[in-house]
Write a protein that holds these residues in place. Structure first.
Motif: not given
Length: 98
Positions: A1, A3, A22, A27-31, A46, A49
């Motif tokens: 995955m 990030k 998306r 499955d990508t986590e996006i902040v 954090d 990335f």
């Protein structure tokens, strides 16, 4: 995955890019971040990335100098610039920074 930290001051652009990412990589986590101060706060919490997508023209971003400082502060991170108005000199400097 994967990030990703996506930092841009235009909410509609951020939202559109999030939807695109998306669809391409569900499955990508996006902040999300809205300016340089917000990005620095998120990175201090954090810095794990895979990629930082960073708007070149937004509050707190003083051009390529700010990019260089951020890259020096976080040497393990990979950055990609996004901009609606990139000049040739900006592209050349970004390439020099890697």
């Amino acid at each position: 995955m994967m990030k990703i930290l996506l930092v841009d001051d235009h909410r509609l652009f951020r939202d559109a890019l999030v939807q695109y990412i998306r669809r391409a990589e569900p499955d990508t986590e996006i902040v999300l971040g809205k300016d340089v101060d917000d990005m620095r706060a998120k990175l201090s919490d954090d810095d794990d990335f895979d990629l930082v997508l960073l708007d070149l023209r937004m509050p707190g971003m003083e051009g390529m100098g700010t990019l260089k400082t951020i890259m020096d502060d976080y040497p393990k991170l990979r950055f990609a610039l996004i901009s609606g108005t990139a000049e040739n000199k900006d592209v050349m400097q970004a390439a020099q920074y890697g």
